[in-house]
Scaffold this motif. Structure first.
Motif, PDB file in Angstrom:
ATOM      1  N   VAL A 169       0.843  -1.199   0.000  1.00  0.00           N
ATOM      2  CA  VAL A 169       0.000   0.000   0.000  1.00  0.00           C
ATOM      3  C   VAL A 169       0.876   1.246   0.000  1.00  0.00           C
ATOM      4  N   GLY A 170       1.969   1.195   0.755  1.00  0.00           N
ATOM      5  CA  GLY A 170       2.895   2.316   0.743  1.00  0.00           C
ATOM      6  C   GLY A 170       3.533   2.520  -0.616  1.00  0.00           C
ATOM      7  N   LEU A 171       3.859   1.418  -1.277  1.00  0.00           N
ATOM      8  CA  LEU A 171       4.529   1.510  -2.566  1.00  0.00           C
ATOM      9  C   LEU A 171       3.581   1.890  -3.698  1.00  0.00           C
ATOM     10  N   HIS A 172       2.353   1.366  -3.659  1.00  0.00           N
ATOM     11  CA  HIS A 172       1.486   1.481  -4.830  1.00  0.00           C
ATOM     12  C   HIS A 172       0.113   2.085  -4.554  1.00  0.00           C
ATOM     13  N   GLY A 173      -0.217   2.353  -3.305  1.00  0.00           N
ATOM     14  CA  GLY A 173      -1.496   2.976  -3.011  1.00  0.00           C
ATOM     15  C   GLY A 173      -2.556   1.997  -2.525  1.00  0.00           C
ATOM     16  N   ASP A 174      -3.679   2.554  -2.108  1.00  0.00           N
ATOM     17  CA  ASP A 174      -4.732   1.759  -1.466  1.00  0.00           C
ATOM     18  C   ASP A 174      -5.363   0.719  -2.386  1.00  0.00           C
ATOM     19  N   ASP A 175      -5.324   0.954  -3.710  1.00  0.00           N
ATOM     20  CA  ASP A 175      -5.972   0.007  -4.624  1.00  0.00           C
ATOM     21  C   ASP A 175      -5.352  -1.381  -4.538  1.00  0.00           C
ATOM     22  N   ALA A 181      17.544  12.364   4.572  1.00  0.00           N
ATOM     23  CA  ALA A 181      18.813  13.055   4.323  1.00  0.00           C
ATOM     24  C   ALA A 181      18.701  14.073   3.193  1.00  0.00           C
ATOM     25  N   ILE A 182      17.761  13.870   2.254  1.00  0.00           N
ATOM     26  CA  ILE A 182      17.597  14.830   1.156  1.00  0.00           C
ATOM     27  C   ILE A 182      16.310  15.633   1.316  1.00  0.00           C
ATOM     28  N   ASN A 183      15.764  15.623   2.550  1.00  0.00           N
ATOM     29  CA  ASN A 183      14.571  16.407   2.876  1.00  0.00           C
ATOM     30  C   ASN A 183      13.372  16.056   1.981  1.00  0.00           C
ATOM     31  N   MET A 184      13.206  14.767   1.720  1.00  0.00           N
ATOM     32  CA  MET A 184      12.085  14.307   0.908  1.00  0.00           C
ATOM     33  C   MET A 184      11.049  13.655   1.818  1.00  0.00           C
ATOM     34  N   PRO A 185       9.779  14.051   1.730  1.00  0.00           N
ATOM     35  CA  PRO A 185       8.743  13.412   2.552  1.00  0.00           C
ATOM     36  C   PRO A 185       8.698  11.905   2.285  1.00  0.00           C
ATOM     37  N   TRP A 186       8.511  11.119   3.349  1.00  0.00           N
ATOM     38  CA  TRP A 186       8.546   9.668   3.191  1.00  0.00           C
ATOM     39  C   TRP A 186       7.444   9.171   2.268  1.00  0.00           C
ATOM     40  N   LYS A 187       6.269   9.758   2.313  1.00  0.00           N
ATOM     41  CA  LYS A 187       5.191   9.316   1.435  1.00  0.00           C
ATOM     42  C   LYS A 187       5.588   9.448  -0.040  1.00  0.00           C
ATOM     43  N   THR A 188       6.271  10.552  -0.349  1.00  0.00           N
ATOM     44  CA  THR A 188       6.754  10.751  -1.715  1.00  0.00           C
ATOM     45  C   THR A 188       7.811   9.719  -2.060  1.00  0.00           C
ATOM     46  N   ARG A 222       6.409   6.275  -2.631  1.00  0.00           N
ATOM     47  CA  ARG A 222       5.790   6.139  -3.952  1.00  0.00           C
ATOM     48  C   ARG A 222       6.858   5.952  -5.025  1.00  0.00           C
ATOM     49  N   TYR A 223       7.960   6.704  -4.894  1.00  0.00           N
ATOM     50  CA  TYR A 223       9.064   6.537  -5.845  1.00  0.00           C
ATOM     51  C   TYR A 223       9.630   5.129  -5.772  1.00  0.00           C
ATOM     52  N   LEU A 224       9.760   4.602  -4.557  1.00  0.00           N
ATOM     53  CA  LEU A 224      10.291   3.253  -4.386  1.00  0.00           C
ATOM     54  C   LEU A 224       9.398   2.236  -5.102  1.00  0.00           C
ATOM     55  N   GLY A 225       8.082   2.438  -5.023  1.00  0.00           N
ATOM     56  CA  GLY A 225       7.165   1.568  -5.752  1.00  0.00           C
ATOM     57  C   GLY A 225       7.400   1.627  -7.251  1.00  0.00           C
ATOM     58  N   ASN A 226       7.678   2.829  -7.767  1.00  0.00           N
ATOM     59  CA  ASN A 226       7.987   2.963  -9.191  1.00  0.00           C
ATOM     60  C   ASN A 226       9.284   2.253  -9.551  1.00  0.00           C
ATOM     61  N   PHE A 227      10.292   2.350  -8.669  1.00  0.00           N
ATOM     62  CA  PHE A 227      11.568   1.684  -8.932  1.00  0.00           C
ATOM     63  C   PHE A 227      11.370   0.180  -9.090  1.00  0.00           C
ATOM     64  N   VAL A 228      10.467  -0.384  -8.271  1.00  0.00           N
ATOM     65  CA  VAL A 228      10.260  -1.833  -8.266  1.00  0.00           C
ATOM     66  C   VAL A 228       9.408  -2.285  -9.440  1.00  0.00           C
TER      67      VAL A 228
END
Length: 644
Positions: A499-505, A611-618, A621-627
């Motif tokens: 859900v964290g990676l790809h959303g509630d769907d 470390a790069i001041n990026m919100p974890w939710k963002t 979502r990026y991590l889900g795209n990487f995978v």
């Protein structure tokens, strides 16, 4: 693979440095167009430019630089080398491509021939120099070896100056090739998206842990992906004929049948799955014999009924035509015919189609839309319909339906046009990759694949008959207390992760994967009893999951969630996620990706985002795209990842 290009750094290190104002470039000599097969190319005569390209390539090889890991970079490299070296760039293209873990020699050769044939000059050798400099190659040092043409692009911020021209990353666009079938502007097709994804589970399972029938089905193949498809195909189809065994899951009785889709581009050997049908043919032949006997009895009764005089016939009920029992239900049936076939076989059935379009066309029609029945049958919910001929209302109180489909990636959006109706989340998905090698089609075997699977079907027939004896006292499948704890812990973590990676769907996909995992464990434990004599303890009404079968089911589920996320992200249409290609990775995504170690956990990814001041939710979502979208990160298990 060819030997690397010889390169002597001492030979050019002492060359005098040339003035930076030199702008003249020696023109490449080009001979007339030649042909290789159907591909045309320009043969480039070796020159200083030729040697410079080779020197830059050797430096990249020495560094071990991976400059073509993404789909778009791979094509840029191919077009650039085709522009600068013509057909002589083949070996260098292969060598540089081999730095990626995704390298496949046959596929790489095919792409090289495409780049050689279809380049239109928009992507030139300057792109190769740009990519090399971005990878850390010092072009000015290499240039000192070539007095007549020492200049390479020099960096100015994010741009490069090259012989009076300004190049930016935006200007290095892929050429657009129109009107070429299968080569539409070099855009990544659904087949290519599927080709870029590959993950297997049979290589993570001890073969000795598999029940004999499953292991022997897997051993008809030689590679991990082939074994995977035969394992899943065997478990799916046999689950559609596994009577009198159930388990309690989420406080409801559930049975073994489940749904599987194999997504495969052309030439992926998905046709071999057709042999799995032989597993059920011994049961089907017995049903055919029963059908014939029932039909003969009916004809005899009708003859006797017709011979009665008028008064006796009026007092005698007309014999009813017996139902036709069949395990297999054609996917192109009407909704009423589908439900009728399921009812006639006492609620059991199997839909097995090698072309998903067959089901797609049926579901699109008014008379054939049995999508509602598919959704209900997955959870054994009642299906009710009216039979017009006898004006009878039919109730299937506990449908037990197995479904196995094979299709191309492009057929999935047509079959599952939306995530909203829930049909897609009822399937498990496995993505087969294209096979580019030629198999020896005349290799002799003791038995054909169909014969091997048919023999396994005869063995399952004995198990099927043993299960029939438990009609009065069905067997209850059980997980041990320790297995239940591990199962809940795994899927709780998996749901949070996905859900964290790809959303509630994706919640529905994960939850139904949990149910399918339970069903897989049930089938594995059930099939293990084929090895025992007697097959089932007559004094016991329980079937306890073995540790081997539990581990196998969990390993399969851990693999299938990655296949499912790939299909969900790339192939199933939905409104909540932007559809982009691997070439569309944003600067922010690239920045986050670069901060991650080769092996990392969710906690470490969270720290990298911080470390790069990026919100974890963002970042999540990026991590889900990487995978699942870019395939630059592999999910190993819950919370553990590895760059590819």
């Amino acid at each position: 693979m060819e030997n690397f290009i010889d390169f002597d750094p001492l030979a050019w290190a002492g060359q005098p440095e040339q003035p930076e104002t030199v702008k003249e470039v020696k023109t490449l000599s080009v001979e007339p167009t030649c042909k290789m097969g159907s591909a045309e190319f320009s043969a480039v005569t070796p020159s200083d430019d030729h040697e410079k390209i080779m020197a830059v390539g050797q430096e990249l090889l020495r560094m071990g630089a991976n400059i073509a890991d993404s789909y778009s970079d791979w094509y840029r490299l191919g077009f650039a080398l085709a522009d600068g070296l013509g057909s002589e760039g083949r070996d260098l293209f292969h060598q540089l491509s081999a730095a990626s873990a995704k390298y496949d020699e046959a596929r790489c050769e095919r792409k090289w021939q495409q780049c050689l044939a279809k380049g239109n000059g928009r992507t030139t050798i300057k792109t190769f120099y740009f990519m090399a400099q971005q990878a850390g190659v010092d072009l000015s040092e290499i240039g000192r070896r070539f007095p007549s043409n020492p200049q390479f692009p020099q960096p100015e911020g994010e741009e490069l100056e090259y012989i009076g021209m300004v190049l930016s990353e935006d200007s290095l666009s892929l050429p657009q090739v129109e009107g070429v079938e299968g080569f539409e502007g070099m855009r990544e097709t659904d087949d290519e998206k599927n080709q870029g994804f590959s993950e297997t589970f049979s290589d993570k399972i001890d073969a000795d842990d598999l029940p004999d029938i499953v292991r022997e089905a897997a051993n008809t193949q030689t590679d991990a992906e082939g074994k995977d498809k035969m394992i899943l195909g065997t478990l799916d189809l046999l689950s559609g004929a596994a009577p009198n065994v159930y388990g309690v899951y989420d406080n409801r009785r559930v049975y073994p049948p489940h749904y599987t889709i194999f997504s495969a581009p052309a030439a992926a050997d998905k046709g071999q799955l057709t042999a799995c049908r032989q597993l059920l043919m011994p049961i089907q032949r017995e049903l055919d014999q029963l059908n014939q006997k029932a039909q003969d009895d009916y004809q005899q009764q009708m003859a006797e009924y017709a011979a009665l005089d008028k008064s006796k016939r009026a007092a005698t009920p007309e014999p009813k035509e017996p139902p036709y029992r069949s395990l297999f239900i054609p996917a192109n049936s009407s909704a009423t015919a589908t439900y009728q076939a399921l009812s006639d076989n006492h609620g059991w059935g199997v839909i097995f189609e090698t072309e998903a379009d067959t089901m797609t066309q049926a579901l699109k029609s008014d008379y054939g839309d049995y999508s509602d029945g598919l959704r209900k049958a997955f959870h054994h919910e009642p299906i009710c319909y009216n039979r017009r001929k006898e004006q009878e209302r039919v109730n299937i109180y506990c449908p037990r339906l197995a479904v196995m489909l094979t299709c191309t990636p492009g057929q999935i959006p047509l079959l599952l046009p939306s995530c909203e109706n829930g049909l897609g989340s009822r399937f498990i998905f496995y993505n087969l990759s294209r096979r580019l090698f030629w198999r020896n089609v005349f290799e002799r075997h003791d038995k054909t694949l169909d014969e091997q699977m048919s023999e396994l079907g005869e063995r399952y027939l004995r198990l099927y008959h043993a299960l029939e004896q438990h009609q009065e006292h069905p067997l209850e499948f059980l997980l041990s207390q320790e297995q239940q704890v591990e199962f809940n812990r795994f899927f709780e973590g998996l749901q949070l992760e996905q859900v964290g990676l790809h959303g509630d769907d994706l919640i529905a996909f994960v939850r139904r994967l949990g149910l399918v995992c339970f069903r897989l464990a049930m089938m594995l434990t059930l099939l293990r009893h084929e090895q025992y004599q007697p097959m089932f303890d007559p004094l016991s009404q329980s079937l306890v999951c073995t540790d081997q079968d539990f581990r196998t089911a969990m390993t399969i589920a851990n693999c299938l969630i990655n296949h499912t996320a790939h299909v969900y992200t790339n192939l199933v249409p939905h409104d909540t996620k932007a559809q982009t290609s691997a070439a569309g990775m944003t600067a922010a995504e690239k920045r986050f990706y670069d901060t991650l170690d080769h092996d990392f956990t969710t906690a470490q990814a969270r720290q990298a985002a911080l470390a790069i001041n990026m919100p974890w939710k963002t970042a999540e979502r990026y991590l889900g795209n990487f995978v699942s979208r870019y395939h630059v990160v592999q999910r190993i298990k819950n919370g553990q990842y590895q760059k590819q």
